[in-house]
Write a protein that holds these residues in place. Structure first.
Motif, PDB file in Angstrom:
ATOM      1  N   ASN A 196      -8.766   0.624   1.195  1.00 21.01           N
ATOM      2  CA  ASN A 196      -7.900  -0.540   1.020  1.00 21.01           C
ATOM      3  C   ASN A 196      -8.782  -1.717   0.599  1.00 21.01           C
ATOM      4  O   ASN A 196      -9.679  -2.114   1.337  1.00 21.01           O
ATOM      5  CB  ASN A 196      -7.188  -0.819   2.345  1.00 21.01           C
ATOM      6  N   SER A 236       0.304 -11.428  -2.003  1.00 21.03           N
ATOM      7  CA  SER A 236       1.758 -11.640  -1.974  1.00 21.03           C
ATOM      8  C   SER A 236       2.185 -12.849  -2.797  1.00 21.03           C
ATOM      9  O   SER A 236       3.351 -13.225  -2.767  1.00 21.03           O
ATOM     10  CB  SER A 236       2.236 -11.803  -0.526  1.00 21.03           C
ATOM     11  N   THR A 271      -4.866  -7.093  -0.223  1.00 25.44           N
ATOM     12  CA  THR A 271      -3.406  -7.230  -0.243  1.00 25.44           C
ATOM     13  C   THR A 271      -3.055  -8.650  -0.678  1.00 25.44           C
ATOM     14  O   THR A 271      -3.647  -9.612  -0.188  1.00 25.44           O
ATOM     15  CB  THR A 271      -2.805  -6.955   1.144  1.00 25.44           C
ATOM     16  N   CYS A 291      -2.574   0.292  -7.297  1.00 21.38           N
ATOM     17  CA  CYS A 291      -1.885  -0.915  -6.838  1.00 21.38           C
ATOM     18  C   CYS A 291      -0.496  -0.480  -6.365  1.00 21.38           C
ATOM     19  O   CYS A 291       0.347  -0.062  -7.177  1.00 21.38           O
ATOM     20  CB  CYS A 291      -1.760  -1.951  -7.947  1.00 21.38           C
ATOM     21  N   LYS A 295       2.916  -1.036  -3.437  1.00 21.23           N
ATOM     22  CA  LYS A 295       3.601  -1.930  -2.519  1.00 21.23           C
ATOM     23  C   LYS A 295       2.956  -1.811  -1.146  1.00 21.23           C
ATOM     24  O   LYS A 295       2.574  -0.721  -0.711  1.00 21.23           O
ATOM     25  CB  LYS A 295       5.099  -1.588  -2.428  1.00 21.23           C
ATOM     26  N   HIS A 296       2.833  -2.952  -0.486  1.00 24.79           N
ATOM     27  CA  HIS A 296       2.176  -2.996   0.813  1.00 24.79           C
ATOM     28  C   HIS A 296       2.824  -2.022   1.788  1.00 24.79           C
ATOM     29  O   HIS A 296       4.044  -1.894   1.851  1.00 24.79           O
ATOM     30  CB  HIS A 296       2.249  -4.418   1.361  1.00 24.79           C
ATOM     31  N   LYS A 297       1.982  -1.321   2.525  1.00 23.36           N
ATOM     32  CA  LYS A 297       2.351  -0.328   3.534  1.00 23.36           C
ATOM     33  C   LYS A 297       2.759   1.015   2.939  1.00 23.36           C
ATOM     34  O   LYS A 297       3.159   1.919   3.671  1.00 23.36           O
ATOM     35  CB  LYS A 297       3.453  -0.855   4.469  1.00 23.36           C
ATOM     36  N   TRP A 333      -6.000  -0.414  -3.970  1.00 27.22           N
ATOM     37  CA  TRP A 333      -6.789   0.632  -3.324  1.00 27.22           C
ATOM     38  C   TRP A 333      -7.798   1.161  -4.339  1.00 27.22           C
ATOM     39  O   TRP A 333      -7.522   1.183  -5.532  1.00 27.22           O
ATOM     40  CB  TRP A 333      -5.906   1.810  -2.878  1.00 27.22           C
ATOM     41  N   HIS A 384       7.513  -8.827  -3.447  1.00 26.32           N
ATOM     42  CA  HIS A 384       6.894  -7.921  -2.470  1.00 26.32           C
ATOM     43  C   HIS A 384       5.411  -8.245  -2.337  1.00 26.32           C
ATOM     44  O   HIS A 384       4.827  -8.842  -3.229  1.00 26.32           O
ATOM     45  CB  HIS A 384       7.023  -6.452  -2.915  1.00 26.32           C
ATOM     46  N   SER A 385       4.828  -7.788  -1.238  1.00 29.03           N
ATOM     47  CA  SER A 385       3.374  -7.799  -1.110  1.00 29.03           C
ATOM     48  C   SER A 385       2.842  -6.494  -1.705  1.00 29.03           C
ATOM     49  O   SER A 385       3.513  -5.450  -1.636  1.00 29.03           O
ATOM     50  CB  SER A 385       2.952  -7.903   0.359  1.00 29.03           C
ATOM     51  N   TRP A 386       1.643  -6.540  -2.265  1.00 28.01           N
ATOM     52  CA  TRP A 386       1.040  -5.389  -2.928  1.00 28.01           C
ATOM     53  C   TRP A 386      -0.401  -5.218  -2.464  1.00 28.01           C
ATOM     54  O   TRP A 386      -1.054  -6.192  -2.087  1.00 28.01           O
ATOM     55  CB  TRP A 386       1.059  -5.551  -4.446  1.00 28.01           C
ATOM     56  N   THR A 387      -0.888  -3.980  -2.510  1.00 26.81           N
ATOM     57  CA  THR A 387      -2.252  -3.696  -2.083  1.00 26.81           C
ATOM     58  C   THR A 387      -3.008  -2.926  -3.162  1.00 26.81           C
ATOM     59  O   THR A 387      -2.492  -1.947  -3.705  1.00 26.81           O
ATOM     60  CB  THR A 387      -2.266  -2.879  -0.777  1.00 26.81           C
TER      61      THR A 387
END
Length: 228
Positions: free
Chosen positions: A81, A86, A84, A112, A114-116, A62, A57-60
């Protein structure tokens, strides 16, 4: 070696190898030891450096800056944010350039997810979920934060789809790491996650799980629904 320690040393070991290999390749290029050997060698090295290893998955990341917080502001209005990622390499690039919990100011929260997925109770993915929480003495959560991140992005949990993200919160009396999940009512999945998390971190204390609904209604009076 104890099972928990083996879990630690093997969790995301490929990421460490990638990091080391990349560093070694950089050293070789800078020192000019192999660049002139053959075209094939140079081509192989270039490919090794250029190759990135994608995550599931992609992660972000914050950051919730306490300096920007105000009692008059809505909760979450100071969330920012940060970055991000991946791939394995991009994770290490971000992690090595973000302050670790012990270096953050009191009142800060580093997330941290998952993206979105936003690290808010109101987020549709998080709305029916809850959190597992671990407590640490001041300045003592750095290693556990890293192992939590590696377990998440390396999809080490049996119920990985339940994971939303993690938060480390720095407070005057100490630090807390929270692991957010999707479906609080799924006791089997939540208890499995809690037990595995403790094992990954070799955490000896008890860990409790609070439903977001309870936390919203009862605030600090919310009680643990599950404990491991």
């Amino acid at each position: 070696m104890a099972t928990a320690e083996m879990e630690k040393t093997t969790t995301f070991d490929e990421a460490e190898k990638v990091k080391l290999n990349a560093n070694e390749a950089d050293d070789e290029v800078e020192e000019g030891e192999i660049v002139e050997e053959t075209d094939d060698t140079t081509s192989y090295l270039s490919k090794e450096i250029a190759t990135k290893h994608p995550l599931e998955h992609s992660w972000t990341f914050w950051f919730d800056n306490p300096v920007e917080k105000s009692k008059q502001d809505a909760w979450g209005s100071s969330l920012r944010n940060v970055y991000t990622f991946s791939t394995v390499e991009d994770f290490w690039g971000a992690y090595n350039n973000i302050h670790h919990p012990s270096k953050l100011v009191v009142g800060a929260d580093l997330h941290c997810f998952k993206h979105k997925i936003e690290p808010k109770w109101e987020d549709p993915v998080c709305a029916n979920g809850g959190t597992w929480k671990m407590s640490f003495s001041k300045g003592k959560s750095d290693t556990s934060w890293l192992y939590t991140l590696l377990a998440m992005i390396g999809h080490q949990f049996d119920h990985e789809d339940e994971i939303c993200g993690a938060v480390v919160s720095v407070r005057g009396k100490g630090e807390k790491i929270s692991l957010w999940t999707k479906n609080a009512a799924n006791e089997t999945a939540q208890v499995s996650i809690g037990k595995q998390w403790k094992q990954f971190l070799d955490y000896s204390g008890s860990v409790g799980f609070i439903f977001h609904d309870d936390a919203k209604r009862l605030d600090r009076n919310a009680k643990n629904r599950y404990t491991v």
